[in-house]
Design a protein around this motif. Structure first.
Motif, PDB file in Angstrom:
ATOM      1  N   UNK A   1      45.254  38.697  -9.936  1.00 28.73           N
ATOM      2  CA  UNK A   1      44.247  37.792 -10.480  1.00 28.73           C
ATOM      3  C   UNK A   1      44.360  37.708 -12.000  1.00 28.73           C
ATOM      4  N   UNK A   2      44.580  38.867 -12.625  1.00 26.40           N
ATOM      5  CA  UNK A   2      44.745  38.871 -14.076  1.00 26.40           C
ATOM      6  C   UNK A   2      45.989  38.104 -14.501  1.00 26.40           C
ATOM      7  N   UNK A   3      47.056  38.256 -13.711  1.00 29.58           N
ATOM      8  CA  UNK A   3      48.291  37.552 -14.006  1.00 29.58           C
ATOM      9  C   UNK A   3      48.101  36.042 -13.868  1.00 29.58           C
ATOM     10  N   UNK A   4      47.385  35.638 -12.826  1.00 26.98           N
ATOM     11  CA  UNK A   4      47.112  34.214 -12.617  1.00 26.98           C
ATOM     12  C   UNK A   4      46.252  33.671 -13.750  1.00 26.98           C
ATOM     13  N   UNK A   5      45.242  34.450 -14.145  1.00 30.22           N
ATOM     14  CA  UNK A   5      44.363  34.028 -15.240  1.00 30.22           C
ATOM     15  C   UNK A   5      45.142  33.872 -16.540  1.00 30.22           C
ATOM     16  N   UNK A   6      46.060  34.818 -16.775  1.00 32.98           N
ATOM     17  CA  UNK A   6      46.874  34.732 -17.984  1.00 32.98           C
ATOM     18  C   UNK A   6      47.754  33.484 -17.966  1.00 32.98           C
ATOM     19  N   UNK A   7      48.304  33.174 -16.784  1.00 35.94           N
ATOM     20  CA  UNK A   7      49.139  31.981 -16.654  1.00 35.94           C
ATOM     21  C   UNK A   7      48.307  30.722 -16.880  1.00 35.94           C
ATOM     22  N   UNK A   8      47.102  30.710 -16.333  1.00 33.66           N
ATOM     23  CA  UNK A   8      46.221  29.557 -16.502  1.00 33.66           C
ATOM     24  C   UNK A   8      45.877  29.377 -17.987  1.00 33.66           C
ATOM     25  N   UNK A   9      45.601  30.505 -18.662  1.00 36.58           N
ATOM     26  CA  UNK A   9      45.254  30.435 -20.088  1.00 36.58           C
ATOM     27  C   UNK A   9      46.436  29.925 -20.921  1.00 36.58           C
ATOM     28  N   UNK A  10      47.630  30.418 -20.576  1.00 38.50           N
ATOM     29  CA  UNK A  10      48.823  29.948 -21.296  1.00 38.50           C
ATOM     30  C   UNK A  10      49.044  28.463 -21.063  1.00 38.50           C
ATOM     31  N   UNK A  11      48.886  28.036 -19.809  1.00 39.87           N
ATOM     32  CA  UNK A  11      49.064  26.619 -19.487  1.00 39.87           C
ATOM     33  C   UNK A  11      48.040  25.774 -20.231  1.00 39.87           C
ATOM     34  N   UNK A  12      46.778  26.268 -20.280  1.00 38.78           N
ATOM     35  CA  UNK A  12      45.732  25.530 -20.993  1.00 38.78           C
ATOM     36  C   UNK A  12      46.075  25.418 -22.480  1.00 38.78           C
ATOM     37  N   UNK A  13      46.523  26.529 -23.066  1.00 37.96           N
ATOM     38  CA  UNK A  13      46.883  26.522 -24.482  1.00 37.96           C
ATOM     39  C   UNK A  13      48.042  25.561 -24.752  1.00 37.96           C
ATOM     40  N   UNK A  14      49.028  25.573 -23.850  1.00 37.21           N
ATOM     41  CA  UNK A  14      50.184  24.687 -24.035  1.00 37.21           C
ATOM     42  C   UNK A  14      49.786  23.210 -23.910  1.00 37.21           C
ATOM     43  N   UNK A  15      48.900  22.936 -22.960  1.00 39.75           N
ATOM     44  CA  UNK A  15      48.442  21.560 -22.787  1.00 39.75           C
ATOM     45  C   UNK A  15      47.642  21.111 -24.000  1.00 39.75           C
ATOM     46  N   UNK A  16      46.817  21.997 -24.545  1.00 40.59           N
ATOM     47  CA  UNK A  16      46.042  21.658 -25.743  1.00 40.59           C
ATOM     48  C   UNK A  16      46.962  21.418 -26.939  1.00 40.59           C
ATOM     49  N   UNK A  17      48.012  22.238 -27.058  1.00 47.46           N
ATOM     50  CA  UNK A  17      48.972  22.044 -28.144  1.00 47.46           C
ATOM     51  C   UNK A  17      49.670  20.694 -28.008  1.00 47.46           C
ATOM     52  N   UNK A  18      50.038  20.347 -26.784  1.00 53.58           N
ATOM     53  CA  UNK A  18      50.663  19.043 -26.545  1.00 53.58           C
ATOM     54  C   UNK A  18      49.703  17.921 -26.925  1.00 53.58           C
ATOM     55  N   UNK A  19      48.430  18.089 -26.596  1.00 47.14           N
ATOM     56  CA  UNK A  19      47.440  17.082 -26.958  1.00 47.14           C
ATOM     57  C   UNK A  19      47.324  16.908 -28.463  1.00 47.14           C
ATOM     58  N   UNK A  20      47.373  18.019 -29.192  1.00 52.10           N
ATOM     59  CA  UNK A  20      47.308  17.942 -30.652  1.00 52.10           C
ATOM     60  C   UNK A  20      48.536  17.233 -31.220  1.00 52.10           C
ATOM     61  N   UNK A  21      49.685  17.508 -30.656  1.00 46.91           N
ATOM     62  CA  UNK A  21      50.911  16.847 -31.112  1.00 46.91           C
ATOM     63  C   UNK A  21      50.846  15.342 -30.847  1.00 46.91           C
ATOM     64  N   UNK A  22      50.296  14.972 -29.693  1.00 47.90           N
ATOM     65  CA  UNK A  22      50.169  13.547 -29.371  1.00 47.90           C
ATOM     66  C   UNK A  22      49.190  12.866 -30.331  1.00 47.90           C
TER      67      UNK A  22
ATOM     68  N   UNK B   1      50.080   9.849 -32.925  1.00 47.40           N
ATOM     69  CA  UNK B   1      49.307   8.611 -32.978  1.00 47.40           C
ATOM     70  C   UNK B   1      48.867   8.298 -34.409  1.00 47.40           C
ATOM     71  N   UNK B   2      48.458   9.329 -35.154  1.00 50.60           N
ATOM     72  CA  UNK B   2      48.067   9.139 -36.550  1.00 50.60           C
ATOM     73  C   UNK B   2      49.261   8.689 -37.391  1.00 50.60           C
TER      74      UNK B   2
ATOM     75  N   UNK C   1      58.449  13.103 -36.421  1.00 51.12           N
ATOM     76  CA  UNK C   1      59.276  13.216 -37.621  1.00 51.12           C
ATOM     77  C   UNK C   1      60.056  11.934 -37.879  1.00 51.12           C
ATOM     78  N   UNK C   2      60.535  11.310 -36.812  1.00 52.59           N
ATOM     79  CA  UNK C   2      61.245  10.033 -36.947  1.00 52.59           C
ATOM     80  C   UNK C   2      60.303   8.966 -37.505  1.00 52.59           C
ATOM     81  N   UNK C   3      59.063   8.954 -37.026  1.00 50.33           N
ATOM     82  CA  UNK C   3      58.063   8.003 -37.534  1.00 50.33           C
ATOM     83  C   UNK C   3      57.791   8.261 -39.009  1.00 50.33           C
ATOM     84  N   UNK C   4      57.684   9.525 -39.383  1.00 49.57           N
ATOM     85  CA  UNK C   4      57.432   9.856 -40.789  1.00 49.57           C
ATOM     86  C   UNK C   4      58.607   9.450 -41.680  1.00 49.57           C
ATOM     87  N   UNK C   5      59.806   9.617 -41.186  1.00 50.26           N
ATOM     88  CA  UNK C   5      60.977   9.191 -41.965  1.00 50.26           C
ATOM     89  C   UNK C   5      60.963   7.678 -42.180  1.00 50.26           C
ATOM     90  N   UNK C   6      60.604   6.949 -41.134  1.00 54.90           N
ATOM     91  CA  UNK C   6      60.513   5.491 -41.261  1.00 54.90           C
ATOM     92  C   UNK C   6      59.431   5.109 -42.265  1.00 54.90           C
TER      93      UNK C   6
END
Length: 258
Positions: free
Chosen positions: A27-48, A52-53, A116-121
């Motif tokens: 259960x702890x291992x599953x929770x850790x995986x869920x937390x990592x997945x959540x963190x990764x998804x949030x990071x992807x959201x921030x990058x998106x 957009x900006x 980065x490509x957008x910023x270069x442009x």
């Protein structure tokens, strides 16, 4: 017999405890995986969001270059926008599948590369805008020098030059402004500039009045120092100055008596 039953009971409890410990660990291992997945998804959201900006900023300066100054859009801008569109079109299923397979980092890296490509442009576009800015700053400075001689720098044209400087120095860099409104504003300033064609600077003034290079050089000296010594001028230069009404009353000649 009693001892044997007690041993069996103890062994069963130990097994149960072992299973519970294993379940808790899982259960702890599953929770850790869920937390990592959540963190990764949030990071992807921030990058998106950051991508957009960056795209919005690029589109703003692209409009300044094309709508305000009339340049063609750079191919680099189109390429950057296509890359941003391709790498940001990520479905929820893609994100969940990537999170389950621990592959969200590849999506994040792709989005970061696109940003980065957008910023270069954007940097390319901004440099093109600055070329227009530098050109007009030189034109305005030349016109201001001439206007100082002709009208003492206190005319309506001097106010137009101030507005043009403000537009080039600050207004076109304010990303909260509407590019279409800025284009209309610049068109208005351009019309006012053209209405004062004879005051645009040394080249236009020289051509309009048929002045020699020697006379223009003397005028530029006057603009720098506020006066011209008579013994530094040739007869032809003095005649040319006297032939231009705006100059005859504006220039003060000093005779060196030493």
């Amino acid at each position: 017999m009693v001892q044997s039953q007690l041993d069996d009971t103890l062994e069963e409890k130990v097994n149960q405890l072992g299973k519970k410990a294993e379940q808790a660990e899982q259960a702890q291992s599953i929770e850790a995986k869920v937390n990592r997945a959540r963190d990764n998804i949030q990071e992807l959201g921030r990058e998106l969001d950051s991508l957009d900006t960056a795209v919005s900023t690029l589109l703003f300066y692209d409009k300044i270059l094309t709508d305000v100054f009339g340049d063609e859009r750079h191919e680099e801008v189109d390429q950057a926008l296509r890359r941003a569109r391709d790498d940001s079109e990520i479905s929820d299923e893609d994100v969940l599948d990537a999170a389950e397979d621990r592959e969200t980092s590849s999506l994040t890296w792709a989005v970061d590369d696109a940003r980065q490509i957008v910023r270069n442009a954007r940097s390319t576009v901004i440099e093109e805008i600055r070329e227009h800015q530098r050109y007009w700053e030189d034109e305005i400075e030349s016109a201001r020098d001439l206007n100082q001689i002709i009208d003492g720098g206190s005319t309506g044209f001097d106010s137009i030059l101030d507005d043009m400087e403000s537009f080039l120095d600050s207004e076109i860099w304010d990303e909260d402004k509407n590019p279409s409104s800025l284009a209309s504003r610049w068109n208005l300033l351009q019309r006012k500039w053209e209405q004062n064609a004879g005051k645009h600077g040394w080249d236009s003034f020289q051509g309009e009045h048929g002045l020699s290079d020697e006379t223009v050089a003397a005028l530029q000296q006057f603009a720098d120092h506020g006066s011209v010594r008579l013994d530094q001028l040739s007869v032809s230069v003095i005649k040319e100055m006297k032939a231009v009404n705006e100059l005859e009353s504006a220039i003060r000649l000093e005779i060196d008596t030493q």
